[in-house]
Design a protein around this motif. Sequence first.
Motif, PDB file in Angstrom:
ATOM      1  N   ARG A  63       6.908   8.619  -6.770  1.00  0.00           N
ATOM      2  CA  ARG A  63       5.488   8.403  -7.054  1.00  0.00           C
ATOM      3  C   ARG A  63       5.048   7.026  -6.568  1.00  0.00           C
ATOM      4  O   ARG A  63       3.995   6.868  -5.958  1.00  0.00           O
ATOM      5  N   TYR A  64       5.882   6.027  -6.819  1.00  0.00           N
ATOM      6  CA  TYR A  64       5.582   4.670  -6.355  1.00  0.00           C
ATOM      7  C   TYR A  64       5.484   4.646  -4.835  1.00  0.00           C
ATOM      8  O   TYR A  64       4.525   4.120  -4.264  1.00  0.00           O
ATOM      9  N   THR A  66       5.008   7.075  -2.667  1.00  0.00           N
ATOM     10  CA  THR A  66       3.900   7.863  -2.168  1.00  0.00           C
ATOM     11  C   THR A  66       2.575   7.137  -2.364  1.00  0.00           C
ATOM     12  O   THR A  66       1.733   7.116  -1.472  1.00  0.00           O
ATOM     13  N   SER A  67       2.392   6.529  -3.525  1.00  0.00           N
ATOM     14  CA  SER A  67       1.123   5.835  -3.786  1.00  0.00           C
ATOM     15  C   SER A  67       1.001   4.565  -2.949  1.00  0.00           C
ATOM     16  O   SER A  67      -0.093   4.159  -2.580  1.00  0.00           O
ATOM     17  N   ARG A  68       2.118   3.988  -2.604  1.00  0.00           N
ATOM     18  CA  ARG A  68       2.099   2.712  -1.885  1.00  0.00           C
ATOM     19  C   ARG A  68       2.109   2.896  -0.372  1.00  0.00           C
ATOM     20  O   ARG A  68       1.444   2.160   0.343  1.00  0.00           O
TER      21      ARG A  68
END
Length: 73
Positions: A63-64, A66-68
Motif C-alpha cells: 500500500r505504501y 503503490t501510494s508513493r
Amino acid sequence: MADLDRSSDDVSTDSKDGDSRDSKMDFSGDEEKLITRMYNLVGERWPLIAGRIPGRTAEEIERYWTSRYSTSE
C-alpha cells in the motif's frame, strides 16, 4: 451491560478509523530506503520485503509503495 456493548462498538470503530491507517503509513527514512533497495532487488515480492522490516505486513508495504510510487498509465 450497555457499557460493555458500547465499548466493543468503540473498538471496532477505532480499528476502521483513518487515523490508525495513517499512523501505519508513517514509514521512517530507514524503512523507506530499505523498501526501495529491496524492491530494486526482488521486485514486488512484498512478503519477502516485509520479512526484513519488523512490525510491517506485506499489505502495508505494498500500500505504501503503490501510494508513493504508482504511475498513471
